[in-house]
Design a protein around this motif. Structure first.
Motif, PDB file in Angstrom:
ATOM      1  N   ASN A 196       0.396   7.324  -1.904  1.00  0.00           N
ATOM      2  CA  ASN A 196       0.201   6.004  -2.482  1.00  0.00           C
ATOM      3  C   ASN A 196      -0.991   6.042  -3.438  1.00  0.00           C
ATOM      4  O   ASN A 196      -2.138   5.891  -3.027  1.00  0.00           O
ATOM      5  N   SER A 244       3.661   5.923   0.521  1.00  0.00           N
ATOM      6  CA  SER A 244       4.643   4.865   0.307  1.00  0.00           C
ATOM      7  C   SER A 244       6.021   5.509   0.348  1.00  0.00           C
ATOM      8  O   SER A 244       6.155   6.727   0.188  1.00  0.00           O
ATOM      9  N   SER A 245       7.021   4.686   0.563  1.00  0.00           N
ATOM     10  CA  SER A 245       8.377   5.230   0.657  1.00  0.00           C
ATOM     11  C   SER A 245       9.367   4.287  -0.009  1.00  0.00           C
ATOM     12  O   SER A 245       9.066   3.125  -0.263  1.00  0.00           O
ATOM     13  N   ARG A 246      10.534   4.841  -0.267  1.00  0.00           N
ATOM     14  CA  ARG A 246      11.652   4.045  -0.761  1.00  0.00           C
ATOM     15  C   ARG A 246      12.931   4.704  -0.264  1.00  0.00           C
ATOM     16  O   ARG A 246      12.958   5.899   0.022  1.00  0.00           O
ATOM     17  N   GLY A 292      -1.215   2.833   4.669  1.00  0.00           N
ATOM     18  CA  GLY A 292      -1.246   2.701   3.220  1.00  0.00           C
ATOM     19  C   GLY A 292      -1.492   4.008   2.482  1.00  0.00           C
ATOM     20  O   GLY A 292      -1.711   4.010   1.268  1.00  0.00           O
ATOM     21  N   GLU A 312       2.205   5.655   6.466  1.00  0.00           N
ATOM     22  CA  GLU A 312       2.662   4.539   5.638  1.00  0.00           C
ATOM     23  C   GLU A 312       2.037   3.227   6.115  1.00  0.00           C
ATOM     24  O   GLU A 312       1.609   2.405   5.293  1.00  0.00           O
TER      25      GLU A 312
END
Length: 196
Positions: free
Chosen positions: A74, A61-63, A58, A55
């Motif tokens: 990503n 991606s995370s949430r 790049g 991450e």
């Protein structure tokens, strides 16, 4: 436990990194860290640490959703497509399927066909949702099922095997077989002879 770079392609930092990249880049979906760790049979802590590195770079991606951290590749990164292409060639379905099918006796030839093979060979189109697998020979159906199910889990997409006897394949008289022979295929287990 720290592992070295994968023997197949030592560009990646570790075998763990390679397995994570193959799963997230080729699977196309979003998974929790725990789901991803389970799918690649790795310790969740090691997986989380490697995902944090990816991450920061790049690549993923995370949430957060509640207590879960969901990760995905990503796709907005400028290097996404070349990286996906590299991972597809080096760590993709052909490599994974070859690993699992090697334990199945009775396979004369195995190739990926359909939309995945077409994209791999450069034909434009939508990303494939599954992997179509041609198996020529007379493998044990239970062994083949087990192998393709394991590969499906690792690749995070269904693998659909089509088994054709060697005599039917060699005769090449059926429309479906003639179509298979004329369309793009990606070798998984090459035939001892031409195989086309």
């Amino acid at each position: 436990m720290k592992t070295g770079p994968p023997a197949l392609f030592p560009l990646f930092r570790s075998e763990l990194q390679a397995r994570i990249l193959a799963r997230v880049a080729l699977g196309g979906g979003e998974e929790s860290v725990a789901e991803l760790a389970s799918a690649i049979a790795e310790d969740p802590g090691n997986t989380a640490r490697e995902l944090a590195r990816l991450e920061r770079a790049g690549i993923v991606s995370s949430r957060r959703v509640g207590r879960n951290k969901l990760v995905r590749v990503n796709k907005t990164a400028p290097f996404y497509e070349p990286l996906r292409d590299l991972i597809t060639v080096v760590l993709g379905p052909a490599t994974v399927l070859a690993e699992y099918l090697s334990a199945c006796d009775g396979i004369v030839l195995a190739d990926i066909f359909g939309s995945w093979a077409a994209r791999y060979r450069g034909e434009p189109g939508r990303d494939p949702a599954d992997i179509d697998l041609l198996v020529v020979g007379n493998p044990d159906r239970d062994d083949l099922y087990d192998a393709t199910q394991e590969a499906s889990r690792r690749l995070n997409r269904p693998v659909n095997p089509v088994v054709i006897s060697e005599s039917r394949w060699d005769a090449a008289e059926e429309g479906f077989i003639m179509e298979l022979r004329s369309r793009p295929r990606v070798p998984v287990i090459p035939a001892g002879r031409d195989g086309s």
